[in-house]
Design a protein around this motif. Sequence first.
Motif, PDB file in Angstrom:
ATOM      1  N   HIS A  21       0.851  -1.188   0.000  1.00 31.33           N
ATOM      2  CA  HIS A  21       0.000   0.000   0.000  1.00 31.33           C
ATOM      3  C   HIS A  21       0.890   1.243   0.000  1.00 31.33           C
ATOM      4  O   HIS A  21       1.478   1.590   1.024  1.00 31.33           O
ATOM      5  CB  HIS A  21      -0.948   0.009   1.197  1.00 31.33           C
ATOM      6  CG  HIS A  21      -2.047  -0.993   1.078  1.00 31.33           C
ATOM      7  ND1 HIS A  21      -3.303  -0.673   0.617  1.00 31.33           N
ATOM      8  CD2 HIS A  21      -2.076  -2.317   1.335  1.00 31.33           C
ATOM      9  CE1 HIS A  21      -4.064  -1.762   0.602  1.00 31.33           C
ATOM     10  NE2 HIS A  21      -3.334  -2.767   1.037  1.00 31.33           N
ATOM     11  N   SER A  22       0.990   1.897  -1.124  1.00 31.41           N
ATOM     12  CA  SER A  22       1.818   3.103  -1.242  1.00 31.41           C
ATOM     13  C   SER A  22       1.388   4.148  -0.219  1.00 31.41           C
ATOM     14  O   SER A  22       0.194   4.412  -0.042  1.00 31.41           O
ATOM     15  CB  SER A  22       1.686   3.681  -2.649  1.00 31.41           C
ATOM     16  OG  SER A  22       2.260   4.968  -2.713  1.00 31.41           O
ATOM     17  N   SER A  23       2.378   4.734   0.440  1.00 34.95           N
ATOM     18  CA  SER A  23       2.064   5.798   1.406  1.00 34.95           C
ATOM     19  C   SER A  23       3.143   6.876   1.354  1.00 34.95           C
ATOM     20  O   SER A  23       3.643   7.329   2.379  1.00 34.95           O
ATOM     21  CB  SER A  23       1.949   5.219   2.825  1.00 34.95           C
ATOM     22  OG  SER A  23       3.106   4.476   3.180  1.00 34.95           O
ATOM     23  N   VAL A  24       3.507   7.257   0.135  1.00 30.25           N
ATOM     24  CA  VAL A  24       4.484   8.323  -0.060  1.00 30.25           C
ATOM     25  C   VAL A  24       3.957   9.599   0.595  1.00 30.25           C
ATOM     26  O   VAL A  24       2.770   9.924   0.498  1.00 30.25           O
ATOM     27  CB  VAL A  24       4.731   8.554  -1.559  1.00 30.25           C
ATOM     28  CG1 VAL A  24       5.626   9.774  -1.783  1.00 30.25           C
ATOM     29  CG2 VAL A  24       5.344   7.309  -2.188  1.00 30.25           C
ATOM     30  N   THR A  25       4.836  10.321   1.257  1.00 24.98           N
ATOM     31  CA  THR A  25       4.435  11.533   1.964  1.00 24.98           C
ATOM     32  C   THR A  25       3.705  12.495   1.027  1.00 24.98           C
ATOM     33  O   THR A  25       4.149  12.754  -0.092  1.00 24.98           O
ATOM     34  CB  THR A  25       5.668  12.247   2.551  1.00 24.98           C
ATOM     35  OG1 THR A  25       6.487  11.296   3.237  1.00 24.98           O
ATOM     36  CG2 THR A  25       5.228  13.327   3.526  1.00 24.98           C
ATOM     37  N   HIS A  26       2.558  12.994   1.503  1.00 21.89           N
ATOM     38  CA  HIS A  26       1.707  13.948   0.783  1.00 21.89           C
ATOM     39  C   HIS A  26       0.938  13.321  -0.377  1.00 21.89           C
ATOM     40  O   HIS A  26       0.339  14.042  -1.181  1.00 21.89           O
ATOM     41  CB  HIS A  26       2.497  15.165   0.285  1.00 21.89           C
ATOM     42  CG  HIS A  26       2.998  16.059   1.373  1.00 21.89           C
ATOM     43  ND1 HIS A  26       2.182  16.549   2.373  1.00 21.89           N
ATOM     44  CD2 HIS A  26       4.243  16.542   1.637  1.00 21.89           C
ATOM     45  CE1 HIS A  26       2.887  17.292   3.194  1.00 21.89           C
ATOM     46  NE2 HIS A  26       4.137  17.303   2.773  1.00 21.89           N
ATOM     47  N   SER A  27       0.934  12.001  -0.473  1.00 13.78           N
ATOM     48  CA  SER A  27       0.156  11.339  -1.524  1.00 13.78           C
ATOM     49  C   SER A  27      -1.213  10.937  -0.987  1.00 13.78           C
ATOM     50  O   SER A  27      -1.461  10.941   0.222  1.00 13.78           O
ATOM     51  CB  SER A  27       0.890  10.087  -2.016  1.00 13.78           C
ATOM     52  OG  SER A  27       0.876   9.084  -1.002  1.00 13.78           O
ATOM     53  N   SER A  28      -2.101  10.554  -1.890  1.00 14.27           N
ATOM     54  CA  SER A  28      -3.413  10.063  -1.465  1.00 14.27           C
ATOM     55  C   SER A  28      -3.254   8.752  -0.702  1.00 14.27           C
ATOM     56  O   SER A  28      -4.032   8.454   0.202  1.00 14.27           O
ATOM     57  CB  SER A  28      -4.316   9.863  -2.692  1.00 14.27           C
ATOM     58  OG  SER A  28      -3.729   8.940  -3.606  1.00 14.27           O
TER      59      SER A  28
END
Length: 530
Positions: A21-28
């Motif tokens: 589950h992508s959780s790059v900073t400032h991403s949706s």
Amino acid sequence: MTAQWQTPEHREALLKKLVAHSSVTHSSGEKYFPYLIQEELSQLPYFQQHPEYLSLVPTDDARHAVVALYRSYHTAQTITLISHYDTVGIDDYGPYQHLAFDTDALSAAFKQNIHLLDAMSQDDLKSEQYLFGRGVMDMKPGLMLHMSLIERAILESWDINLILVTVPDEEVTSKGMHAAIEYLDTLCQTYQLSIALHLNSEPTFQQAHLDNNHYHYTGSIGKIMPSVLVYGRETHVGTPAAGLSSNFIMSYIQQEIEYHSRFQESFEDEHTPMPVSLRVSDIKQQYDVQTPFRSVALFNMFLFKRNADELFQQFNTAVLEGMKKGVKHYQQRIAQENIAPLDMHFMTYDALLNHALEHHHRTSVYACIDKGIQTDSAPHQQSIAIVDRLMNLCRELGPTVVTFFSPPYYPATNASYDALTEAISQTLNKTSLSQFNRPSRRIHYFNGISDLSYVSPSPNGSGFESYVHNTPVFNQTYSIPFDAIEHIQAPMINCGPIGKDAHKITERIHKKSVFEELPVLLASIIKTHF
């Protein structure tokens, strides 16, 4: 109750799910991720019976920290389990960006294109002992370990309170941790909990290719960004002696700061990195033949013992020295032009703001601040804009150098030689040696910067006043809950799995360390000392 995360295989499956589950900073994805954690923890019967102990804590920009309390009811003693779930971006993966969060597919792709990796990474890939992928080291393994640990506490009815805290935004300005601290302070007051230890599980950084040691940390390096705006005097490029170039003065200030040993600190055999600039530029928006008269520099400083007050005093001394040298050389060089040379003043942002309020209408002053905030969404850019606008308002000051702080700020913290952390350090080394034939050695300062900066005592006291008064956006678009930090302070330790190459395409985690060894080490801390 059936255990979900108590075997190496189950822990690996959980980690892969978290990484996927992508959780790059400032991403949706970062905004969605806490709901995934809430859903996973809600599968434990304990949180089905006590939903009030599982909370999403909002930041001021629609992101959330997750806070989960396991309550023993028999003791006030409490341990926090701290992690962050955001990651840096994936641009560095190039054509493999679509595989960055799929550990198995990424490893397969690397094996087909092994020339992409350096020699050390190639060896680790071939060994099958590592998982590769974004977030697989920094720091979703820590979250996975804490979820497994809190499940074990529930299964075995441990006589200790545990508070899992996992936050967004650690990779940028730590808004998630700031929100969590205030909630944690309230939670402890509500249930009369007393925090005895803050336990983070950021990964350990190996010191060499064949380094087989495990490392734990009893402190976390501090980071602060003192800044300078040089406001000179504009002129036509054809008459340069009639003005004062801000770039010229800034060059002397840089020489007093960058790579300068005066800002380095030592603690036993550990040393802070030298200071460098993160930005140096004039503020002209376009090319023309007017000389630059407004320049700005942001400097990165690392801290071991110094607090903001001490650092700012030292920084101001260096800036003033650089300014005086620059002005002296400027005056010497234009002497032959028969033009009266300009002089230059020095002041802090706090002094500039007070001057503006004394000599200009309050409406105009606060309009400068509001417009500065509106120029950009980044707090450091807003800070620059505010100082620049106030100097434009206060042109009567003449050429002036202004020092201030730009966010973010991570105070230094160190619990080395605290009786509890010393005892825990010995337990970790003894357990790791006896069960895994791997030493666990203490390093005083975690140098990767961490949210532990906000939960444990600063070695030389708080010293926050200079930061509060000289950060233009403080308590507006950037804040640190200093009062709550004082309330929840306790000894800390950072104990995480072995990993390599954080923030690089070759980011990876050691499988045996994370799935087999760390669960034992973390449990040994609690079982031995609590």
